[in-house]
Scaffold this active site. Structure first.
Site, PDB file in Angstrom:
ATOM      1  N   LYS A 156       0.844  -1.197   0.000  1.00 26.25           N
ATOM      2  CA  LYS A 156       0.000   0.000   0.000  1.00 26.25           C
ATOM      3  C   LYS A 156       0.877   1.243   0.000  1.00 26.25           C
ATOM      4  O   LYS A 156       1.832   1.352   0.765  1.00 26.25           O
ATOM      5  CB  LYS A 156      -0.889  -0.029   1.246  1.00 26.25           C
ATOM      6  CG  LYS A 156      -2.033   0.942   1.267  1.00 26.25           C
ATOM      7  CD  LYS A 156      -2.927   0.660   2.471  1.00 26.25           C
ATOM      8  CE  LYS A 156      -4.144   1.564   2.491  1.00 26.25           C
ATOM      9  NZ  LYS A 156      -5.025   1.246   3.638  1.00 26.25           N
TER      10      LYS A 156
ATOM     11  N   GLU B  99     -19.070  -5.750  11.215  1.00 24.33           N
ATOM     12  CA  GLU B  99     -19.931  -4.971  12.103  1.00 24.33           C
ATOM     13  C   GLU B  99     -20.966  -5.834  12.813  1.00 24.33           C
ATOM     14  O   GLU B  99     -21.326  -5.570  13.973  1.00 24.33           O
ATOM     15  CB  GLU B  99     -20.625  -3.860  11.312  1.00 24.33           C
ATOM     16  CG  GLU B  99     -19.697  -2.765  10.804  1.00 24.33           C
ATOM     17  CD  GLU B  99     -19.034  -3.107   9.483  1.00 24.33           C
ATOM     18  OE1 GLU B  99     -18.263  -2.274   8.979  1.00 24.33           O
ATOM     19  OE2 GLU B  99     -19.287  -4.222   8.944  1.00 24.33           O
TER      20      GLU B  99
ATOM     21  N   ARG C   5     -25.462  -2.395   8.431  1.00 19.92           N
ATOM     22  CA  ARG C   5     -25.054  -3.789   8.300  1.00 19.92           C
ATOM     23  C   ARG C   5     -25.326  -4.597   9.565  1.00 19.92           C
ATOM     24  O   ARG C   5     -25.312  -5.824   9.544  1.00 19.92           O
ATOM     25  CB  ARG C   5     -23.562  -3.849   7.955  1.00 19.92           C
ATOM     26  CG  ARG C   5     -23.206  -3.097   6.682  1.00 19.92           C
ATOM     27  CD  ARG C   5     -21.716  -2.872   6.565  1.00 19.92           C
ATOM     28  NE  ARG C   5     -21.008  -4.104   6.263  1.00 19.92           N
ATOM     29  CZ  ARG C   5     -20.443  -4.372   5.091  1.00 19.92           C
ATOM     30  NH1 ARG C   5     -20.515  -3.508   4.113  1.00 19.92           N
ATOM     31  NH2 ARG C   5     -19.808  -5.499   4.899  1.00 19.92           N
TER      32      ARG C   5
END
Length: 619
Positions: free
Chosen positions: A282, A367, A395
């Site tokens: 990244k 979640e 969610r």
């Protein structure tokens, strides 16, 4: 002309020679750094997938072959390679979306930017094409190791493994991070895969040995099989995937164009579901991003491209107010624990985790698990504070309803980025939470108006042990403290233009809309309207004191930055009717719909949630 300028679509990418690919990758990285530093956006994830995205477009034929990006944080390179190189309006009104967007290009498929969904999308697309006899088209899903921690991804893998003939390529972009380092058993498994690359070589050695030893029979073959089986989990833990029936290819250097293309060609030729494990870095190619251990470059605002530093330091944020109060609470109460879904830093739990590392739990992008686990923590005597973006509460609705509320669990959810968030667009506006929470029995919700009330709300919330509590606040800089002119029971009166007489209009202001309501009241008072502004703070459930105050007014208006349907205005109106009061209620909020990316102010203006528009409607 640079190579990048010649790229008008995937066909131009395919026409390049392998020797030209490093140059193209370098030009794309410079383009991204130069462009995103001016507009803000997801910089680190895109710098890491340059070679991977080039390889995908060289091996597959988009849009005939469907390419699905999980979350979409890493889709900028895809945009560039499919002819979208005007990034001047990135994430601004009228400009390119920060995520894939069907309205922009036929090459974009999934645009919701909620993680862990790509494998389900890809499975559905591939299966539909097979049912319709389209056997020559491939489906490609690009999913990060962080998104692979989400339960939905594993539900999809379970089903994909049963479809042996689907031409489905699942690329795991393994950079060891989402917003923060990837955690959990899957992260550990992928880490093992990164360091053990000898299994395929072992099998090839075994096959060669058997071919060269014609007299050896079954016993040797069985012995070789036994050795292979014995070392498989040591040398090649890809067995986790292969035991599901999924072909595994990798790990592959995600910055080696030749290796990437070879691996993807091999996966393409297989004819069934294949996992291609790609290792990337990244922020590759941009030293400020690579050295930033806090993942500040996952998403950036406007920055100096030379240093990576922001040009302007914003004021104190709502998130910082919460973060500081959590640390203070942690010192006072050992039962308070923090829970995050792979977003420790963005939601403000970083300082708490640094101070009390054993009391911060990162569950990955999960979640649902976070909320139900929090109910378990509460049952066992702790008070968990689950911090997520407001849009991601969607969610975990079932868990909040059935696991937390039904069981009267003393948990606190802190919803960051509530209301209109702006540049991230439809999937990130936190506009559904109060409508969702309003349907849950026993739940209490607080909408602070400033930093001081954020801190006050958190302390009040963690004192509730027999029901879930929710605190929600917006993205951005928190304004100056707003003091009430007086209090009535549990209500803060923020402005009073009645001169001691009857109230023509009671303005009920929810959270960050308090300054808007105060300005509306000033405009109406100038027109002779006797009005009063009240901030209930705890807006769910509607309190008896608010019902009494509203019943004494000629009419009521509720201003909130939540979906107007089923929001606080609806709750106030229902409470008034239940108490036998027929006071007219006007609701101002976010209209039902998916609102495009633009600045927060632009979106509020477009939907009529500004002082001028509200005052005009109430005159």
């Amino acid at each position: 002309m640079s190579l990048l300028e010649s790229i008008t679509g995937p066909a131009a990418v395919k026409a390049l020679t392998p020797e030209q690919l490093p140059q193209l990758a370098g030009e794309i990285r410079q383009f991204l750094i130069h462009s995103v530093s001016k507009t803000g956006g997801h910089l680190g994830p895109n710098l890491g997938v340059v070679e991977l995205t080039i390889a995908v477009h060289r091996v597959f034929d988009s849009p005939d072959d469907a390419i699905v990006f999980d979350t979409g944080h890493q889709s900028y390179v895809h945009k560039v390679l499919t002819g979208r190189q005007d990034f001047s309006g990135l994430r601004a009104r009228g400009g390119l979306s920060g995520y894939p967007s069907r309205s922009e290009s036929e090459h974009d498929i999934v645009e919701n930017s909620h993680a862990s969904t790509s494998l389900s999308w890809a499975h559905g697309i591939a299966r539909a094409r097979r049912l319709q006899g389209e056997t020559g088209r491939h489906t490609v899903a690009v999913i990060g190791d962080g998104a692979l921690t989400g339960g939905m991804a594993w539900e999809a893998l379970n089903n994909i493994a049963a479809d042996k003939q689907l031409p489905l390529i699942l690329i795991v972009n393994d950079n060891e991070r989402s917003y923060a380092p990837t955690i959990g058993g899957m992260a550990d498994h992928l880490a093992t895969l990164r360091t053990t690359q000898g299994y395929e070589h072992f099998l090839e050695w075994g096959k060669t040995t058997l071919r060269k030893t014609p007299r050896v029979g079954g016993p040797v073959e069985r012995a070789l099989h036994g050795v292979k089986k014995g070392i498989k989990d040591i040398v090649a833990p890809q067995g986790l995937f292969e035991d599901l029936g999924l072909k595994y290819v990798g790990p592959i250097d995600g910055h080696d164009p030749v290796a990437l293309e070879a691996a993807l060609q091999r996966a393409k030729a297989f004819g069934g579901p294949v996992i291609v494990h790609v290792l990337t870095k990244k922020g590759r190619g941009y030293e400020p991003a690579r050295r930033d251990a806090a993942d500040r470059f996952h998403a950036v605002g406007v920055i100096n491209p030379e240093t990576g530093l922001p040009f302007e330091i914003a004021g104190r944020s709502w998130t910082e107010e919460f973060a500081d109060e959590m640390v203070d609470l942690g010192a006072e109460r050992s039962d308070v624990v923090g829970v995050t879904a792979a977003m420790t830093i963005p939601v403000g739990l970083g300082p708490f985790g640094t101070t009390y590392p054993e009391r911060l739990i990162d569950v990955g992008i999960a979640e649902q698990h976070a909320v139900t686990m929090a109910a378990g923590l509460a049952f066992a005597g702790l008070h968990p504070v689950v911090a997520v973006y407001a849009t991601f509460l969607n969610r975990a609705f079932d868990q909040l309803l059935m696991d937390a509320a039904l069981h009267k669990a003393g948990i606190t959810l802190v919803l960051d980025r509530a209301g209109i968030t702006g540049p991230d667009g439809a999937s990130h506006h936190g506009m559904w939470d109060m409508t969702i929470c309003g349907a849950i029995p026993g739940l209490r919700l607080n909408a602070p108006r400033d930093g001081a009330t954020v801190r006050r709300a958190l302390r009040e919330a963690v004192d509730v042990a027999d029901a879930p509590t929710v605190i929600r606040f917006p993205k951005g800089t928190v304004g100056d403290p707003l003091e009430p002119v007086r209090t009535v029971d549990d209500l803060d009166i923020m402005a009073d233009h009645t001169d001691g007489g009857e109230t023509d209009l009671l303005l009920v202001a929810v959270g960050s809309m308090v300054p808007t309501a105060i300005t509306v009241a000033e405009k109406l008072a100038a027109e002779g309207v006797r009005c009063c502004v009240v901030d209930p703070r705890w807006v769910i459930p509607v309190s008896d004191s608010l019902v009494s105050l509203a019943a004494s007014a000629q009419r009521v208006a509720v201003i909130e930055d939540n979906l107007v349907i089923g929001g606080i205005g609806s709750q106030v109106e229902t409470a008034l009717r239940a108490a036998g009061h027929d006071v007219p209620v006007r609701c101002f909020g976010i209209p039902r719909g998916f609102h495009d990316h633009a600045s927060r102010g632009q979106v509020l203006d477009l939907i009529g949630l500004t002082p001028e528009a509200i005052a005009a409607a109430l005159t």
